[in-house]
Design a protein around this motif. Sequence first.
Motif, mmCIF file in Angstrom:
data_model
loop_
_atom_site.group_PDB
_atom_site.id
_atom_site.type_symbol
_atom_site.label_atom_id
_atom_site.label_comp_id
_atom_site.label_asym_id
_atom_site.label_seq_id
_atom_site.Cartn_x
_atom_site.Cartn_y
_atom_site.Cartn_z
ATOM 1 N N GLY A 187 -1.115 10.885 -17.132
ATOM 2 C CA GLY A 187 -1.033 10.720 -18.553
ATOM 3 C C GLY A 187 -2.017 11.594 -19.506
ATOM 4 N N THR A 188 -2.693 11.209 -20.485
ATOM 5 C CA THR A 188 -3.269 11.945 -21.333
ATOM 6 C C THR A 188 -4.824 12.331 -20.597
ATOM 7 O OG1 THR A 188 -2.420 11.014 -23.248
ATOM 8 C CG2 THR A 188 -4.318 12.213 -23.650
ATOM 9 N N ALA A 189 -5.378 11.575 -19.771
ATOM 10 C CA ALA A 189 -6.685 11.880 -19.546
ATOM 11 C C ALA A 189 -6.422 13.027 -18.341
ATOM 12 C CB ALA A 189 -7.327 10.463 -18.559
ATOM 13 N N ASN A 190 -5.565 13.028 -17.382
ATOM 14 C CA ASN A 190 -5.323 14.106 -16.221
ATOM 15 C C ASN A 190 -4.706 15.140 -16.927
ATOM 16 O OD1 ASN A 190 -6.701 12.429 -14.147
ATOM 17 N ND2 ASN A 190 -4.930 11.325 -13.891
ATOM 18 N N SER A 191 -3.614 15.182 -17.986
ATOM 19 C CA SER A 191 -3.342 16.260 -18.611
ATOM 20 C C SER A 191 -4.577 17.039 -19.284
ATOM 21 C CB SER A 191 -2.405 15.865 -19.710
ATOM 22 O OG SER A 191 -1.383 15.283 -19.309
ATOM 23 N N THR A 192 -5.379 16.262 -19.785
ATOM 24 C CA THR A 192 -6.603 17.016 -20.363
ATOM 25 C C THR A 192 -7.552 17.818 -19.280
ATOM 26 O OG1 THR A 192 -7.078 15.197 -21.972
ATOM 27 C CG2 THR A 192 -8.786 16.593 -21.348
ATOM 28 N N GLN A 193 -7.464 17.205 -17.944
ATOM 29 C CA GLN A 193 -8.267 17.813 -17.130
ATOM 30 C C GLN A 193 -7.481 19.191 -16.621
ATOM 31 O OE1 GLN A 193 -11.448 16.730 -15.950
ATOM 32 N NE2 GLN A 193 -10.699 15.713 -17.963
ATOM 33 N N MET A 194 -6.372 19.189 -16.793
ATOM 34 C CA MET A 194 -5.497 20.516 -16.401
ATOM 35 C C MET A 194 -5.630 21.522 -17.302
ATOM 36 S SD MET A 194 -3.202 21.746 -14.292
ATOM 37 C CE MET A 194 -3.021 23.507 -14.713
ATOM 38 N N LEU A 195 -5.736 21.097 -18.631
ATOM 39 C CA LEU A 195 -5.914 21.836 -19.618
ATOM 40 C C LEU A 195 -7.354 22.693 -19.678
ATOM 41 C CD1 LEU A 195 -3.338 20.606 -20.746
ATOM 42 C CD2 LEU A 195 -4.261 20.533 -22.988
ATOM 43 N N MET A 196 -8.237 21.820 -19.489
ATOM 44 C CA MET A 196 -9.772 22.351 -19.171
ATOM 45 C C MET A 196 -9.517 23.522 -18.115
ATOM 46 S SD MET A 196 -10.920 21.063 -21.702
ATOM 47 C CE MET A 196 -12.532 21.176 -21.601
ATOM 48 N N ASP B 175 -10.315 31.424 -27.510
ATOM 49 C CA ASP B 175 -9.771 32.035 -28.285
ATOM 50 C C ASP B 175 -8.340 31.826 -28.468
ATOM 51 O OD1 ASP B 175 -8.674 33.584 -26.138
ATOM 52 O OD2 ASP B 175 -9.630 35.448 -26.566
ATOM 53 N N GLU B 176 -7.399 32.867 -29.106
ATOM 54 C CA GLU B 176 -5.907 32.286 -29.132
ATOM 55 C C GLU B 176 -5.320 32.332 -27.732
ATOM 56 O OE1 GLU B 176 -6.595 36.386 -29.812
ATOM 57 O OE2 GLU B 176 -7.156 34.783 -31.049
ATOM 58 N N ARG B 177 -5.841 33.203 -27.111
ATOM 59 C CA ARG B 177 -5.164 33.292 -25.764
ATOM 60 C C ARG B 177 -5.593 32.074 -24.887
ATOM 61 N NH1 ARG B 177 -7.909 38.689 -23.872
ATOM 62 N NH2 ARG B 177 -9.790 37.384 -24.999
ATOM 63 N N ALA B 178 -6.589 31.678 -24.912
ATOM 64 C CA ALA B 178 -7.047 30.370 -24.096
ATOM 65 C C ALA B 178 -6.225 29.251 -24.758
ATOM 66 C CB ALA B 178 -8.596 30.245 -24.537
ATOM 67 N N ILE B 179 -6.194 29.128 -25.783
ATOM 68 C CA ILE B 179 -5.400 28.044 -26.656
ATOM 69 C C ILE B 179 -3.924 28.044 -26.053
ATOM 70 C CG2 ILE B 179 -4.444 27.134 -28.700
ATOM 71 C CD1 ILE B 179 -7.357 26.264 -28.417
ATOM 72 N N VAL B 180 -3.315 29.288 -26.021
ATOM 73 C CA VAL B 180 -1.945 29.370 -25.679
ATOM 74 C C VAL B 180 -1.917 28.843 -24.080
ATOM 75 C CG1 VAL B 180 -0.214 30.953 -25.003
ATOM 76 C CG2 VAL B 180 -1.214 31.040 -27.344
ATOM 77 N N ASN B 181 -2.916 29.375 -23.211
ATOM 78 C CA ASN B 181 -3.127 29.080 -21.811
ATOM 79 C C ASN B 181 -3.017 27.631 -21.779
ATOM 80 O OD1 ASN B 181 -2.748 31.751 -20.934
ATOM 81 N ND2 ASN B 181 -4.719 31.770 -20.217
ATOM 82 N N ALA B 182 -3.641 26.876 -22.551
ATOM 83 C CA ALA B 182 -3.766 25.421 -22.354
ATOM 84 C C ALA B 182 -2.286 24.919 -22.886
ATOM 85 C CB ALA B 182 -4.942 24.887 -23.219
ATOM 86 N N MET B 183 -1.763 25.312 -23.818
ATOM 87 C CA MET B 183 -0.543 24.636 -24.299
ATOM 88 C C MET B 183 0.592 24.952 -23.078
ATOM 89 S SD MET B 183 -0.611 26.406 -27.893
ATOM 90 C CE MET B 183 0.969 25.993 -28.750
ATOM 91 N N VAL B 184 0.804 26.310 -22.357
ATOM 92 C CA VAL B 184 1.547 26.606 -21.479
ATOM 93 C C VAL B 184 1.409 25.537 -20.365
ATOM 94 C CG1 VAL B 184 1.869 28.324 -19.628
ATOM 95 C CG2 VAL B 184 1.971 28.928 -22.194
ATOM 96 N N ALA B 185 -0.205 25.440 -19.720
ATOM 97 C CA ALA B 185 -0.322 24.482 -18.730
ATOM 98 C C ALA B 185 0.313 23.043 -19.155
ATOM 99 C CB ALA B 185 -1.774 24.737 -18.414
ATOM 100 N N LEU B 186 0.060 22.741 -20.183
ATOM 101 C CA LEU B 186 0.650 21.416 -20.480
ATOM 102 C C LEU B 186 2.139 21.103 -20.154
ATOM 103 C CD1 LEU B 186 -0.255 18.615 -22.102
ATOM 104 C CD2 LEU B 186 0.652 19.728 -24.184
#
Length: 604
Positions: free
Chosen positions: A225-234, A282-293
Amino acid sequence: MNPTITAVTRRIRERSAKSREAYLARVEQAIDRPRGSDRMGCANVAHAFAALPADDKLRIVAERAPHIGIVSAYNDMLSAHQPYERFPAIIRDEAHKQGATAQVAGGVPAMCDGVTQGLPGMELSLFSRDTIAMGTAIALTHDVFDAALLLGICDKIVPGLLIGALHFGHLPCVFVPGGPMSTGLSNNEKSKVREQFAQGLVGRDRLLEAESAAYHGPGTCTFYGTANSTQMLMEAMGLHVPNSAFVQPHDGMRDVLTREAVRTALRITKAARFTPIGQLVDERAIVNAMVALLATGGSTNHLIHWVAVARAAGIVIDWTDFSELSQATPLLARVYPNGGADVNQFQAAGGPAFVIRELLAAGIMHPDVATVADGGMAAYTRLPQRDGDQVSWVDLPAASGDTHVVRPAADPFSESGGLKLLTGNLGRSVIKVSSVPDDRQVVEAPAIVFDTQEALLAAFKAGTLARDFVAVVRLQGPRSNGMPELHKLTPPLAVLQGKGYRVALVTDGRMSGASGKVPAAIHVSPEVLAGGPLGKVRDGDLIRLDARAGTLDALVDAAEWASREGVGLDDAQREVNGHGLGRELFGGMRRNVLTAEEGAVTWL
């Protein structure tokens, strides 16, 4: 790099140029100041360190040793956060071993959505994110710290901590997870009992037995769910010690990784030219998080939260960015509710390290980003190994540990990611397609309109929903009532779908990151109270939700549609939404909040 990833990143960079430039200028200005204990008045310094041991005072003031601020979301209401009770002592001990000091700067609130689901407390849930961000700011505004460790895991807590930390973008920051609980009753079995209870086939005793067997000890809930998705994004943003997200609280490795977080923060502070969190994100780190999600079929809540996180760093993203990235991102993981595995099985099969390695190799994640670990994103493709109180790193096995759980980019579960943007005359919304069966991705049926989730549950209990329909649950947006999750609607809708009826949900509210197989167009924006078209829908209107085409429409004559007026809250509902269990205190947030697609931000 994949051309779509490159193009979306470039567009975000160009769109954000002015706001990012202004943000980075503020970060640089803060970096250039003298240390806190050097620039502050003597009374300020004395107050800051009055309760510290004498040796720590000497280290900070005379020896000018690094001083770490701890911001903790500890409480023992959340199973995920209960382990944090021990962490400050471990952090202080390791800091001392490294010739540094550590101090709890402050605590932030952390509410459990599992406790408040379907109850009035859930209406404070989304706004608790910005409350946590403000609490983080209050803790760090003591302004005596050389680095910060942020202790949090769950849904709104990590986004709130991250938003708060980004407003102190001059500080090196490391996020410290606590890990998932051990596997109990499987998520599939738990859901079956919930559906049986919804049909009256089992009683409350059996339901409580099943829930207690699923949620049974310290650590995060084991579904994705959201909690474990958050950990993946971090992990994907490089803000953790690599691959520390899913190590269980009782594993001896957990304390070693917490000590490594201290060493990591201190290593950054001692660098000749360190990279603080404001420059790292930065924008690359944000995109990496979006892609991982997207690659893991993660929680839809992050289409709200990560917009707000990006905004805190001067970066502007929207749901079109998510949608285009989704088309270029393969689905590499199936973890409940997108599959049968839980996060412990995900970790055993390769976990974040496997997913990140595959995405980097396929050119779908940016490799050239700063991270808290040495070695950039490549460090996040390796596994930690315990060596006493130290950590060594080993290469991940080449193959997936279980191809039912994680797959390589060359053989994904799907060629596109798990989330999709829907647009049409009902507004813009998102749908989590990774867990919806193929034969349910298009639903066309008459609308049944509800203004509260309780009304839908009552209709189900009365037996009036045994037919094809689209449930339009409106007046659930952030301005109306704080945009609660409507996860309580999942069991009855799943029951009806299981009986062969074609059902779907359309709402300006949220669903839990754990919601699964029923097609749900959520976060409809603009919300009804902001003049959104969902307020024009009437019972019997034909609604078409087409996840394949990416459309969401009321199939109503255009002239009639244009002539209709929307609805609003009546006085009775406004009174209910605004009072009781602390809701009065959040009235300012309800009035000032931006749209869901703008991150439901309350501070702008």
